[in-house]
Structure formats: C-alpha cells, structure tokens
Design an enzyme around this catalytic site. Structure first.
Site, PDB file in Angstrom:
ATOM      1  N   GLY A  10      33.931  31.272  35.946  1.00 22.56           N
ATOM      2  CA  GLY A  10      34.000  30.780  37.314  1.00 22.56           C
ATOM      3  C   GLY A  10      33.625  31.832  38.338  1.00 22.56           C
ATOM      4  O   GLY A  10      33.592  31.561  39.538  1.00 22.56           O
ATOM      5  N   VAL A  12      30.979  35.090  39.782  1.00 19.53           N
ATOM      6  CA  VAL A  12      29.553  35.189  40.091  1.00 19.53           C
ATOM      7  C   VAL A  12      28.744  35.688  38.898  1.00 19.53           C
ATOM      8  O   VAL A  12      27.604  35.254  38.686  1.00 19.53           O
ATOM      9  CB  VAL A  12      29.331  36.093  41.331  1.00 19.53           C
ATOM     10  CG1 VAL A  12      29.803  37.508  41.082  1.00 19.53           C
ATOM     11  CG2 VAL A  12      27.867  36.088  41.747  1.00 19.53           C
ATOM     12  N   LEU A  33      37.587  28.909  29.308  1.00 22.43           N
ATOM     13  CA  LEU A  33      38.891  28.883  28.663  1.00 22.43           C
ATOM     14  C   LEU A  33      39.991  28.796  29.711  1.00 22.43           C
ATOM     15  O   LEU A  33      40.030  29.598  30.644  1.00 22.43           O
ATOM     16  CB  LEU A  33      39.103  30.141  27.817  1.00 22.43           C
ATOM     17  CG  LEU A  33      38.103  30.395  26.689  1.00 22.43           C
ATOM     18  CD1 LEU A  33      38.490  31.655  25.926  1.00 22.43           C
ATOM     19  CD2 LEU A  33      38.029  29.208  25.742  1.00 22.43           C
ATOM     20  N   CYS A 101      42.846  40.388  25.049  1.00 21.92           N
ATOM     21  CA  CYS A 101      42.287  39.047  25.232  1.00 21.92           C
ATOM     22  C   CYS A 101      40.873  38.966  24.659  1.00 21.92           C
ATOM     23  O   CYS A 101      40.526  38.005  23.965  1.00 21.92           O
ATOM     24  CB  CYS A 101      42.287  38.687  26.713  1.00 21.92           C
ATOM     25  SG  CYS A 101      41.674  37.027  27.066  1.00 21.92           S
ATOM     26  N   CYS A 197      45.232  38.224  34.976  1.00 21.05           N
ATOM     27  CA  CYS A 197      45.150  36.803  35.319  1.00 21.05           C
ATOM     28  C   CYS A 197      46.493  36.081  35.273  1.00 21.05           C
ATOM     29  O   CYS A 197      46.732  35.166  36.057  1.00 21.05           O
ATOM     30  CB  CYS A 197      44.134  36.097  34.415  1.00 21.05           C
ATOM     31  SG  CYS A 197      44.614  35.986  32.684  1.00 21.05           S
TER      32      CYS A 197
END
Length: 358
Positions: A10, A12, A33, A101, A197
């Site tokens: 999501g 740039v 995801l 991750c 996040c």
C-alpha cells in the site's frame, strides 16, 4: 512476458513496482497481507500493512487493472512475530520484528503463494539489488544508501533469492516518487512507514503488557561496580545504551549496559562501559559461501540498521555461531538485534547478537 506477483504493502515503493512491471507488459498480480487487527489498523498512519494501506493497495491495483488479493495472516503473524517480539523483551533483548516478519511470514509464504499462482517471480519494493554472480544470485545494497534495506533481508535463503526481484535497487526514493506520479498514482506523496506496524503510537509496552501482564515486575537497578542504585518497573522498559528515563540520581551520566532477565536486574554504568570489542552471533544465515573452520575473514558488519558498517574480523564457532571482533571498539551492541556481514556492497550473511558480549 513473465507472470510476476508483487508484494503490495500500500506504500509508494511497491505500488511503483507494480505499475512499472505492468507497463513493461508483464502479467502482474498484487498480493497484500493483513498482518494484524484490522480494527486497530483503521485510520493508523505511517505504518506498514495497516487498514488504510490495504485500501491504498486495492486502489492502485484497480487503477492498473491487475488482480489483487488480500490474505489474512493475522494468526500466523501473531505466532511468528508478535509473540517472538514480546518474549525477546522479556529475555532482556532488543528485538527486530521486521526481520522476523520477512523470514517467517512475508518471503516464505509469499513465495509459496506466488508459485501456486504460477508466477515466474516475486517482486518487492525493497531498496536492494540482486546481481547474478559466478555462483548464482547475490544480494547487494541499494544504490540509494539512505534507503538501503539489505540489513533487513539477511535471513532470506539463496534459493529464495533466485526467485525474488527487486526492481527499485537502482532507484532513489525521489525517482520512485516521480515514477509513481508519472503513472498517476494517488499515493505518490504518501509518507514512508515509520512505526512497527502492530505497535499503536509507537508504544510497544502496551502490546507487551496485553500479552504478558507480568512483564512489569519490578527489580533492582545495579551499578556495574556492584552497588544498588534504585528500582526499575520491569526490564521491558530498558534497552542497551539507554540513558533517559532511568529514574536514578548519580553524579555523572549513566547508561544501561546489561540486562539480566534471570535475576530481573538492570545494570548501568558510564558511557565507556558500552564500548564492545567482540561478540557472538547465532543462527547465522549465509548468502555466500560459508566461512571455513579456523578461517579468519576481514569484513564489514552492521549492528543496527541506522548505523554505517564498521570493519571487523569474523571466525567460525560451533552450532552456527560466529565470533565478530571489531577492529575498533563499537558502542551499545544489543542482544536481539541483527549483525549483518558485508563484503563491500554484497551481503554475505548475518545472524542474531547474543548476550556473549565483551
């Protein structure tokens, strides 16, 4: 032309990659995801894989006219990344969840999904370069050194690297934004993600306390010379090199130099006590030929993503461990962080810093 899955966060960077590959005539498939609670994510800015980011990725895919899938990885992300993050703090470490991750969720599972979709490769928006060397693919730093992300990718395997594509490796961030603007993407000026996040407002203690309420068990703050200086409110509140917020009075500045989770003690000392000559890394992953027994190799290493590489010598120990010896002492080497090994611009491998620091 090839079928290419693009990991679309999501932002740039990955959006520009999808647009560029689509313009080149490739069959592009976007995958995003969902990694954590959508309710927490809605409206959250400057974070990866948040609710707004999923919406932005979908809008970019719609504009380009490419298929786009959102995969719910919330449970797996919690087990592989969030729980590891929490446990690492409870063990007196300073964790690096973005690397975990990449290793446990993003690359392994995205590559498998891409292959199931019949894709020839998986492309991401990372600022690194893949170069075809004499013995196969090599991972190199991005040309834009201010955006280089090679530190976060040391855990990918050589087999995974062969399948991956990093189209932005030779771009600057400015050039990427210009590219996104050329394609008419509304996210061309979207700010870069800043926070971890799954940590609302950057307050990681909230996450830890929710999962491990016992994390705030108080204990002693002890000077490295052996005398007690005060009490802490839980070792999760401290990290190696920390100076502010210690809550103790002393006649000169003190820093956190060691955390002892077994005895629930935070050790502090003068700045000179932070300087480290050598340490050991574990669970080493090699993206080049592994160092031989009894061999000593001159390399550059990075011990924090924000620090420049420094000169070091490495030698092999048993059980996938490597001793790292600095040519000049470095400050605040923190267990739980990564040590990434370089030969010039090439990533040779890396591992996790242990508590065996001297």
């Amino acid at each position: 032309m090839a079928t290419i899955v693009v990991a679309m966060s999501g932002g740039v960077d990955s959006s520009a990659v999808a647009a560029m590959l689509h313009e080149q005539g490739h069959n592009v498939i976007g995958i995003t995801l969902q990694l954590y609670d959508y309710g927490i994510a809605v409206g959250k800015k400057n974070a990866c894989c948040a609710g707004q980011d999923i919406y932005d990725a979908k809008m970019v895919a719609n504009k380009l006219g490419i298929p786009h899938y959102v995969l719910d990885y919330e449970n797996k992300f919690k087990e592989s990344v969030i729980d590891n993050f929490v446990d690492s703090y409870l063990h007196g470490e300073t964790p690096l969840p973005c690397v975990q991750c990449n290793k446990s969720v993003k690359f392994r599972d995205l590559i498998n999904t891409a292959k199931e979709l019949g894709a020839d490769k998986l492309a991401t928006g990372h600022y690194v370069r893949k170069i075809n060397g004499y013995n196969g693919a090599e991972l190199h730093t991005g040309l834009d050194t201010t955006k280089d992300q090679s530190y976060f990718l040391f855990t990918i395997t050589r087999e995974q690297l062969e399948y991956l594509s990093f189209p932005l490796g030779g771009f600057t961030k400015y050039e990427t934004r210009k590219l996104a603007s050329k394609f008419g993407l509304d996210i061309a000026d979207k700010p870069d993600s800043q926070d971890i996040c799954f940590v609302p407002d950057g307050n990681y203690k909230t996450v830890i306390n929710k999962i491990r309420p016992e994390a705030n068990t108080s204990g002693k703050i002890v000077h490295i010379n052996g005398f007690e200086l005060g009490e802490h409110s839980g070792i999760i509140n401290y990290t190696i090199g920390q100076r502010r917020g210690l809550g103790i009075a002393y006649n000169e500045p003190l820093y956190v130099v060691k955390i002892d989770p077994s005895n629930n003690i935070v050790y502090v000392g003068q700045e000179s006590a932070l300087h480290v000559h050598e340490f050991i890394i574990k669970d080493v992953n090699w993206l080049a030929d592994e160092i031989k027994d009894h061999e000593k190799l001159a390399v550059d290493v990075k011990i924090r993503s924000t620090r420049p590489p420094c000169h070091a010598e490495i030698s092999k120990l048993c059980n996938d461990r490597i001793k790292v010896k600095f040519l000049s002492k470095e400050k605040a080497v923190a267990p739980g962080q990564a040590c990434v090994i370089y030969a010039g611009e090439r990533v040779l491998g890396g591992g996790w810093i242990t508590s065996n620091i001297s």
